[in-house]
Design an enzyme around this catalytic site. Structure first.
Site, PDB file in Angstrom:
ATOM      1  N   LYS A  13       0.832  -1.208   0.000  1.00 58.69           N
ATOM      2  CA  LYS A  13       0.000   0.000   0.000  1.00 58.69           C
ATOM      3  C   LYS A  13       0.867   1.260   0.000  1.00 58.69           C
ATOM      4  CE  LYS A  13      -2.228  -1.023   3.843  1.00 58.69           C
ATOM      5  NZ  LYS A  13      -1.667  -2.326   4.240  1.00 58.69           N
ATOM      6  N   ARG A  88      -9.665   0.792   8.909  1.00 57.48           N
ATOM      7  CA  ARG A  88      -9.275  -0.579   9.254  1.00 57.48           C
ATOM      8  C   ARG A  88     -10.401  -1.311   9.984  1.00 57.48           C
ATOM      9  NH1 ARG A  88      -3.385   0.412   9.172  1.00 57.48           N
ATOM     10  NH2 ARG A  88      -2.250  -1.534   9.407  1.00 57.48           N
ATOM     11  N   ARG A 127      11.832  -6.319   3.768  1.00 52.94           N
ATOM     12  CA  ARG A 127      11.717  -4.938   4.261  1.00 52.94           C
ATOM     13  C   ARG A 127      12.705  -4.690   5.406  1.00 52.94           C
ATOM     14  NH1 ARG A 127       5.773  -2.581   4.992  1.00 52.94           N
ATOM     15  NH2 ARG A 127       5.695  -3.210   7.147  1.00 52.94           N
ATOM     16  N   ARG A 139      11.215  -0.938  11.895  1.00 51.09           N
ATOM     17  CA  ARG A 139       9.983  -0.703  12.668  1.00 51.09           C
ATOM     18  C   ARG A 139       9.854  -1.734  13.777  1.00 51.09           C
ATOM     19  NH1 ARG A 139       5.049  -0.130   8.480  1.00 51.09           N
ATOM     20  NH2 ARG A 139       4.017  -1.119  10.250  1.00 51.09           N
ATOM     21  N   ARG A 150      -0.872  -9.020  13.398  1.00 51.28           N
ATOM     22  CA  ARG A 150      -1.394  -8.005  12.472  1.00 51.28           C
ATOM     23  C   ARG A 150      -2.254  -8.656  11.380  1.00 51.28           C
ATOM     24  NH1 ARG A 150       4.102  -5.377  10.921  1.00 51.28           N
ATOM     25  NH2 ARG A 150       2.985  -3.919   9.614  1.00 51.28           N
TER      26      ARG A 150
HETATM   27  P1  AMP Z   1       0.659   0.449   9.208  1.00 50.73           P
HETATM   28  O1  AMP Z   1       1.865   1.303   9.070  1.00 50.73           O
HETATM   29  O2  AMP Z   1      -0.497   0.923   8.397  1.00 50.73           O
HETATM   30  O3  AMP Z   1       0.962  -1.027   8.978  1.00 50.73           O
HETATM   31  O4  AMP Z   1       0.173   0.569  10.732  1.00 50.73           O
HETATM   32  C1  AMP Z   1       1.006   0.174  11.807  1.00 50.73           C
HETATM   33  C2  AMP Z   1       0.172   0.012  13.075  1.00 50.73           C
HETATM   34  O5  AMP Z   1      -0.439   1.269  13.417  1.00 50.73           O
HETATM   35  C3  AMP Z   1      -0.983  -0.967  12.982  1.00 50.73           C
HETATM   36  O6  AMP Z   1      -0.585  -2.317  13.203  1.00 50.73           O
HETATM   37  C4  AMP Z   1      -1.910  -0.439  14.094  1.00 50.73           C
HETATM   38  O7  AMP Z   1      -1.430  -0.800  15.366  1.00 50.73           O
HETATM   39  C5  AMP Z   1      -1.750   1.070  13.952  1.00 50.73           C
HETATM   40  N1  AMP Z   1      -2.725   1.632  12.980  1.00 50.73           N
HETATM   41  C6  AMP Z   1      -2.451   2.189  11.765  1.00 50.73           C
HETATM   42  N2  AMP Z   1      -3.571   2.602  11.152  1.00 50.73           N
HETATM   43  C7  AMP Z   1      -4.592   2.281  11.977  1.00 50.73           C
HETATM   44  C8  AMP Z   1      -6.006   2.409  11.894  1.00 50.73           C
HETATM   45  N3  AMP Z   1      -6.605   2.936  10.801  1.00 50.73           N
HETATM   46  N4  AMP Z   1      -6.748   1.968  12.935  1.00 50.73           N
HETATM   47  C9  AMP Z   1      -6.183   1.429  14.040  1.00 50.73           C
HETATM   48  N5  AMP Z   1      -4.852   1.259  14.184  1.00 50.73           N
HETATM   49  C10 AMP Z   1      -4.054   1.670  13.173  1.00 50.73           C
END
Ligand code: AMP
Length: 197
Positions: A13, A88, A127, A139, A150
């Site tokens: 994404k 999400r 990654r 990360r 996740r």
């Molecule tokens: P990402 O970088 O999108 O993979 O997000 C990393 C982490 O941030 C996720 O595993 C969640 O813990 C939190 N997170 C990101 N976006 C959301 C969202 N829209 N709703 C809830 N938690 C989020």
């Protein structure tokens, strides 16, 4: 144009969002990036968020929705938005629908990047290696244990938004197993036809 990029962690994404920013003058809004910035700043929200993110769980909907609400009116969003990692949950999707309607910014469509789960661990390890080679910090939620949580969270809480958007006729699926360029081409094809419609 306002679009959502949807897919499990590691679907690509973020990579596609960056390409679309350049090609279509859209602005990427990544809730994950915003949360990582909060963590890095050491804010109260950041401190709470880090623990949840490290477990692979979701941050409460109200916090995320407020974060997005604060961005929609920014000048850099006036050319259109790519929502990356948001919504999400079905509740977040409904909140986004209301916010966009209120602001007169219609949703152009939802691009679902479909990938085979078995490649996601492989992509995660790539990654991590690339970040290490570039001397960047890895990360703290990029490890195999957290990835498992996740993915489970994605299946249980995020995947239900697929039928939500499908029923509204807004879903466009792309083959996320293809190359980065090929996935980008599939998305561009969709956006161009949406622009022409
Ligand atoms: P990402 O970088 O999108 O993979 O997000 C990393 C982490 O941030 C996720 O595993 C969640 O813990 C939190 N997170 C990101 N976006 C959301 C969202 N829209 N709703 C809830 N938690 C989020």
């Amino acid at each position: 144009m306002n679009i959502i990029l949807l897919g499990p962690p590691g679907a690509g994404k973020g990579t596609q969002a960056k390409l679309l920013e350049e090609k279509f003058g859209l602005k990427q809004l990544s809730t994950g990036d915003m949360l990582r910035a909060e963590v890095a700043s050491g804010s109260e929200l950041g401190q709470k968020a880090k623990e949840i993110m490290d477990r692979g769980d979701l941050i409460p909907d109200e916090i995320i929705v407020d974060m997005i609400a604060g961005c929609l009116d920014k000048p850099e969003c006036s050319g259109g938005i790519i929502f990356d990692g948001f919504p999400r949950t079905v509740d977040q999707a409904q909140a986004l629908d209301s916010m966009l309607e209120e602001k007169g910014k219609p949703l152009t469509g939802v691009v679902q990047i479909v990938v085979d789960e078995t490649v996601l661990v492989e992509r995660l390890n790539t990654r991590i290696r690339q970040a290490q080679e570039a001397g960047e910090e890895v990360r703290s939620d990029d490890n195999e244990d957290t990835l498992k949580s996740r993915l489970e969270v994605y299946r249980n809480q995020t995947a239900p938004i697929i039928p939500y958007y499908q029923s509204e006729g807004q879903l466009f699926k792309v083959d996320g197993m293809a190359t980065i360029e090929d996935v980008a081409e599939q998305i561009e094809g969709f956006l161009k036809s949406a622009q022409a419609a």
